[in-house]
Design an enzyme around this catalytic site. Sequence first.
Site, mmCIF file in Angstrom:
data_model
loop_
_atom_site.group_PDB
_atom_site.id
_atom_site.type_symbol
_atom_site.label_atom_id
_atom_site.label_comp_id
_atom_site.label_asym_id
_atom_site.label_seq_id
_atom_site.Cartn_x
_atom_site.Cartn_y
_atom_site.Cartn_z
ATOM 1 N N HIS A 1 0.976 -1.125 -0.223
ATOM 2 C CA HIS A 1 -0.082 -0.077 0.130
ATOM 3 C C HIS A 1 0.594 1.314 0.001
ATOM 4 O O HIS A 1 2.095 1.460 1.049
ATOM 5 C CB HIS A 1 -0.951 0.262 1.110
ATOM 6 C CG HIS A 1 -2.052 0.931 0.994
ATOM 7 N ND1 HIS A 1 -2.713 1.894 0.393
ATOM 8 C CD2 HIS A 1 -1.491 2.325 2.212
ATOM 9 C CE1 HIS A 1 -3.558 2.921 0.533
ATOM 10 N NE2 HIS A 1 -3.120 3.250 1.505
ATOM 11 N N SER A 2 0.248 2.247 -0.438
ATOM 12 C CA SER A 2 1.626 3.221 -1.264
ATOM 13 C C SER A 2 2.803 3.691 -1.003
ATOM 14 O O SER A 2 2.941 2.523 -2.162
ATOM 15 C CB SER A 2 0.745 4.344 0.070
ATOM 16 O OG SER A 2 1.362 5.847 0.252
ATOM 17 N N LEU A 3 3.515 3.717 -0.022
ATOM 18 C CA LEU A 3 4.841 3.215 -0.832
ATOM 19 C C LEU A 3 5.631 1.847 -0.460
ATOM 20 O O LEU A 3 6.068 1.290 -0.902
ATOM 21 C CB LEU A 3 5.693 3.791 1.165
ATOM 22 C CG LEU A 3 7.537 3.619 0.703
ATOM 23 C CD1 LEU A 3 8.244 4.071 -0.783
ATOM 24 C CD2 LEU A 3 8.028 3.934 2.356
ATOM 25 N N ALA B 1 3.451 -0.078 -1.806
ATOM 26 C CA ALA B 1 3.048 -0.534 -3.402
ATOM 27 C C ALA B 1 4.238 -0.589 -4.692
ATOM 28 O O ALA B 1 4.846 -1.211 -4.798
ATOM 29 C CB ALA B 1 2.490 -0.280 -4.045
ATOM 30 N N SER C 1 -2.338 -0.822 -4.078
ATOM 31 C CA SER C 1 -3.568 0.083 -3.305
ATOM 32 C C SER C 1 -2.635 1.437 -3.282
ATOM 33 O O SER C 1 -1.363 1.762 -3.042
ATOM 34 C CB SER C 1 -3.846 -0.457 -2.662
ATOM 35 O OG SER C 1 -3.078 -0.236 -1.264
#
Length: 261
Positions: free
Chosen positions: A102-104, A106, A130
Amino acid sequence: MTVNDVTSEDAIQRWLPFRAQTGAAADALALFCLPHAGGGASAYRAWQHRLPGVAVLPVQPAGRENRLREPPYERMTPLVADLADVILAEVSGGRRYAVYGHSLGALVSFELLREIRRRGGPAPVHLFVSGCVAPHRSFDDGPPVRGMSSSELVELLRKLGGTPDWLLNDPSVLEMILPAMQADFSVKETYTYYPEPPLDVPITALPSTDDPRAGRELVAAWREQTTGRFDLHTYVGGHFAVFEQAKLTYKHVSEALRAWV
């Protein structure tokens, strides 16, 4: 760290602190979950026991929670090099695995899989991303976070959501969490994408309608990073919608992994 340091049982336990609590068989498909900037393994702890046949293994970066006294990584290359050692050690017996970021997390997941591919290691059965713009797409998300003052960083966290107000209002807690946050944003802001062939791994991307740092179109561009199947499921919500609507996330992940469990 040396390879032996990283892949010792003690070190693996630091990277995967909830490994003993998966509730799944030892050979169950492993889902390695990488957190957002400033986040830790506990962000995914609630996911354990929610995905039948899947061993959810939250990843703990240095500099937070059980690794608070370790210096956090500030660059992508050493981070994915050490993490690749851990993942390859965990799947060395032929265990199938998937990765969620998720975010970083990902972006780190993506570079992790490219590092594993360069080493000739086994590919995962699926990659979930995501809250993150596709790595090859440029996006101006504002002033560099690593240059912000503590008060500016706290204000950014308030806008993004996902961090309880009681944490943001406690100076002693901020003293503990902000260094890892700033280091994580340094990883992101110093990152340079270098073209390589797309991954031969199915990708599921999970954008949100009101995410200020990862608009749907830029998340949808992840389809260009795979030669396999690509699925896109859009949430109504902000940057942390995949956690706030956890049951829907479990559904998407379970459906994508059904053939492997």
